[in-house]
Design an enzyme around this catalytic site. Structure first.
Site, short mmCIF file in Angstrom:
data_model
loop_
_atom_site.label_atom_id
_atom_site.label_comp_id
_atom_site.label_asym_id
_atom_site.label_seq_id
_atom_site.Cartn_x
_atom_site.Cartn_y
_atom_site.Cartn_z
N ASP A 1 91.01 1.45 14.58
CA ASP A 1 91.26 1.00 15.48
C ASP A 1 91.61 -0.56 14.78
O ASP A 1 91.92 -1.29 13.82
CB ASP A 1 90.02 0.23 16.31
CG ASP A 1 89.47 -0.59 17.01
OD1 ASP A 1 90.61 -1.35 17.36
OD2 ASP A 1 88.43 -0.48 17.51
N HIS A 2 93.18 -1.02 15.95
CA HIS A 2 94.09 -1.66 15.13
C HIS A 2 93.15 -3.43 14.95
O HIS A 2 94.21 -3.90 14.13
CB HIS A 2 95.58 -1.42 15.51
CG HIS A 2 95.71 -2.34 16.60
ND1 HIS A 2 95.44 -1.85 18.16
CD2 HIS A 2 96.04 -3.48 17.55
CE1 HIS A 2 95.78 -2.13 19.00
NE2 HIS A 2 95.96 -3.16 18.77
N HIS B 1 88.21 -2.11 20.93
CA HIS B 1 88.68 -3.23 20.14
C HIS B 1 87.17 -3.96 20.29
O HIS B 1 86.97 -5.25 19.70
CB HIS B 1 90.24 -3.98 21.12
CG HIS B 1 90.52 -3.15 20.72
ND1 HIS B 1 91.08 -1.96 20.12
CD2 HIS B 1 92.12 -2.59 21.61
CE1 HIS B 1 92.06 -1.70 19.62
NE2 HIS B 1 92.56 -1.67 21.02
N LYS C 1 94.38 -6.68 32.15
CA LYS C 1 95.78 -6.92 32.14
C LYS C 1 96.50 -7.87 33.13
O LYS C 1 95.62 -8.33 34.12
CB LYS C 1 96.57 -6.03 32.42
CG LYS C 1 95.95 -3.98 31.41
CD LYS C 1 97.38 -3.61 30.88
CE LYS C 1 96.86 -2.58 29.53
NZ LYS C 1 97.60 -3.12 27.94
C1 BG6 Z 1 95.92 -0.94 22.81
C2 BG6 Z 1 95.51 -0.53 24.00
O1 BG6 Z 1 95.49 -0.33 21.73
O2 BG6 Z 1 95.94 -2.91 21.90
C3 BG6 Z 1 96.98 -1.83 25.11
O3 BG6 Z 1 95.59 1.04 24.08
C4 BG6 Z 1 96.81 -2.55 25.02
O4 BG6 Z 1 96.85 -0.94 25.86
C5 BG6 Z 1 96.86 -3.50 22.40
O5 BG6 Z 1 97.74 -3.19 25.19
C6 BG6 Z 1 96.36 -4.79 22.60
O6 BG6 Z 1 96.77 -5.17 21.28
P1 BG6 Z 1 97.39 -6.37 20.53
O7 BG6 Z 1 97.29 -5.93 18.82
O8 BG6 Z 1 98.44 -6.62 21.32
O9 BG6 Z 1 96.19 -7.21 21.18
#
Ligand code: BG6
Length: 508
Positions: free
Chosen positions: A196-197, A259, A359
């Site tokens: 989960d980034h 997230h 979004k």
């Molecule tokens: C991703 C989603 O995991 O996270 C995207 O699939 C989203 O839809 C993105 O835009 C948001 O990541 P960050 O790092 O730009 O906040």
């Protein structure tokens, strides 16, 4: 404490170069590989955190020649720039491409040949890191095939074979459990790195530093002092070219299940005894287990789902979700979710957690805000305190990473008036060094075998348990999500969620 590490933080960050390895990216012709993975590998190589004996093998369905793949990857690195030519050369030497279907045996036979060849020529030493960045429907098949070809174990003399799995992990609780079962037929849990980034973001990790490296915050981090918590993941961007994926996912699966739940867990968890992978992940799971699972009736009152319509953002008119390419004109996919959750444990009982994501909101901002209770008795006349709001602590995760504390101060002058002011900490001002990109950090952790910032199987399932009632309720609901104009903070009903209790959303 001199040079010694505080025991709580022992083992958290391992600053060392990874061992020789072949990194195999499934879904290599996809967007994530170019936008995130390849630039992250280049940065790691430039920072001497990869072994010179590192090879990268792309696997994809597109028929690309190896030269073409190399050109694409170079372009991806150029776009992030500046390029460290030595690091690029080092990566380019071991860059290979295997074209083929993810369920075709031939793809894996070819992959096996390429990996053997790389062990010999580049010295990748039998170590493997598979990165599954394919459509989620492919995860189980790819792992099953790796198992059938014996590729799920390190090759002769190798130390490890690990598999990184992108989100979403399943479509709901049942499919997540099923996917897990399929993976465990081939892999041990310690080989599986569910990514989960958000957990790779410095400021998300800073929630742990703020809470557990300081004495002053933890005593007020509970129901006695905290009135409510707001967690916001707002994006100004629309669905872009990702409708194919997004139509199936929606904001709940795309952001809330992963997230938002991760940030919630870090916010709500108890202090771990150590920052070991088990120490942290046990506490996160316990926090998620304390979240009250909504009944179908409560989904109707505690959750709001929305979908953006045409509107104005940054001075430009932008189209509505239903007009985006590849979106079904009558789609019920939600692009906005707001919800009120309760964390039923000793620390948080009675404190509402308000979560929202969307979004096409006015700004891209991720933050966690704690609003504190009022003082028990205000010894000023109401007119003197007219400008005084509740104390608040805001953790800005992105952008303008930092922390703001809001408190009351005397307004200069003869009168005794008090007004809210802010004390600001900015990451950029305090630390000149550029933080690593989330994917850099997480790829490196997977390469050195540190699973702390990856999601354990019980964690992923508990997060699904929390969102499952929403999926069920919406599947049976013929009503479409509430519309909101692009460039606004979501449907008005979301304001009502807080207004019911005399609160309001922050407008970051
Ligand atoms: C991703 C989603 O995991 O996270 C995207 O699939 C989203 O839809 C993105 O835009 C948001 O990541 P960050 O790092 O730009 O906040």
């Amino acid at each position: 404490m001199g040079e010694t590490t505080h025991p709580l933080f022992e083992g958290l960050r391992i600053e060392r170069a990874a061992a020789p390895v072949a990194i195999v990216i499934f879904g290599a012709s996809g967007d994530l590989t170019s936008r995130k993975l390849m630039p992250a590998l280049h940065a790691l190589m430039a920072g001497h955190q990869l072994s010179p004996s590192t090879a990268v093998v792309g696997v994809g369905r597109s028929e690309l020649s190896e030269d073409h793949f190399r050109e694409r990857m170079r372009k991806a690195v150029d776009e992030i720039g500046p390029v460290d030519e030595r690091a690029w050369e080092s990566l380019a030497r071991g860059l290979r491409y295997v074209a083929g279907g993810y369920d075709h045996q031939a793809t894996y036979r070819r992959l096996e040949e390429v990996l053997c060849d790389l062990d010999e020529r580049v010295g990748t030493a039998g170590n493997r890191l598979y990165y599954l960045s394919t459509p989620p429907g492919v995860f189980a098949t790819a792992v099953r095939r790796l198992g059938q070809h014996g590729l799920h174990r390190p090759a002769g003399g190798g130390q490890f074979a690990r598999v990184v799995i992108e989100k979403p992990f399943g479509r709901d609780l049942d499919s997540a459990i099923e996917l897990d079962r399929a993976l465990h037929e081939v892999l041990d849990e310690d080989q599986i790195y569910r990514i989960d980034h958000y957990l790779g973001k410095e400021t998300v990790q800073n929630v742990l530093a703020l809470r557990f490296a300081n004495i002053i915050f933890e005593p007020v981090w509970n129901r006695r002092y905290v009135d409510s918590v707001q967690i916001t993941v707002a994006e100004s961007g629309g669905v872009g070219h990702r409708a194919g994926f997004y139509e199936e996912a929606g904001a709940l699966r795309d952001i809330v299940q992963n997230h938002l739940m991760q940030v919630l867990a870090l916010m709500a968890m108890e202090p771990p005894a150590s920052m070991s992978p088990k120490g942290i992940r046990d506490e996160k799971v316990k926090a998620l287990e304390a979240v009250d699972i909504l009944s179908p009736a409560k989904v109707a009152t505690e959750v709001v789902r929305g979908q953006y319509r045409r509107g104005w953002l940054g001075g430009e008119e932008v189209q509505g979700y239903l007009e985006e390419p590849d979106v079904h004109p009558a789609s019920h996919t939600e692009t906005y979710v707001a919800m009120r959750l309760q964390v039923d444990n000793w620390r948080w009982s009675g404190v509402p957690f308000y979560l929202r994501t969307g979004k096409r909101l006015p700004r891209r901002v991720t933050e966690v805000a704690l609003r504190f209770n009022q003082v028990p008795h205000l010894p000023f006349a109401p007119t003197q305190a007219a400008g005084l709001g509740p104390n608040a602590l805001v953790l800005r995760i992105q952008p303008d990473e930092g922390i703001t504390l809001r408190f009351g101060a005397k307004v200069p002058g003869q009168a005794f008036d008090v007004r809210s002011v802010s004390m600001d900490f900015s990451y950029g001002a305090a630390f000149p060094e550029e933080p690593p990109e989330a994917y850099e950090r997480l790829l490196h952790d997977a390469l050195v075998g540190d699973p702390t910032l990856f999601i354990r199987t019980d964690e992923v399932e508990q997060a699904w348990r929390i969102v499952q009632p929403l999926l069920d309720a919406w599947a049976d609901d013929p009503a479409p999500p509430l519309p909101y104009p692009a460039g606004t903070w979501g449907p008005e009903r979301a304001d009502q969620l807080l207004a019911d209790n005399g609160r309001e959303w922050r407008r970051p």
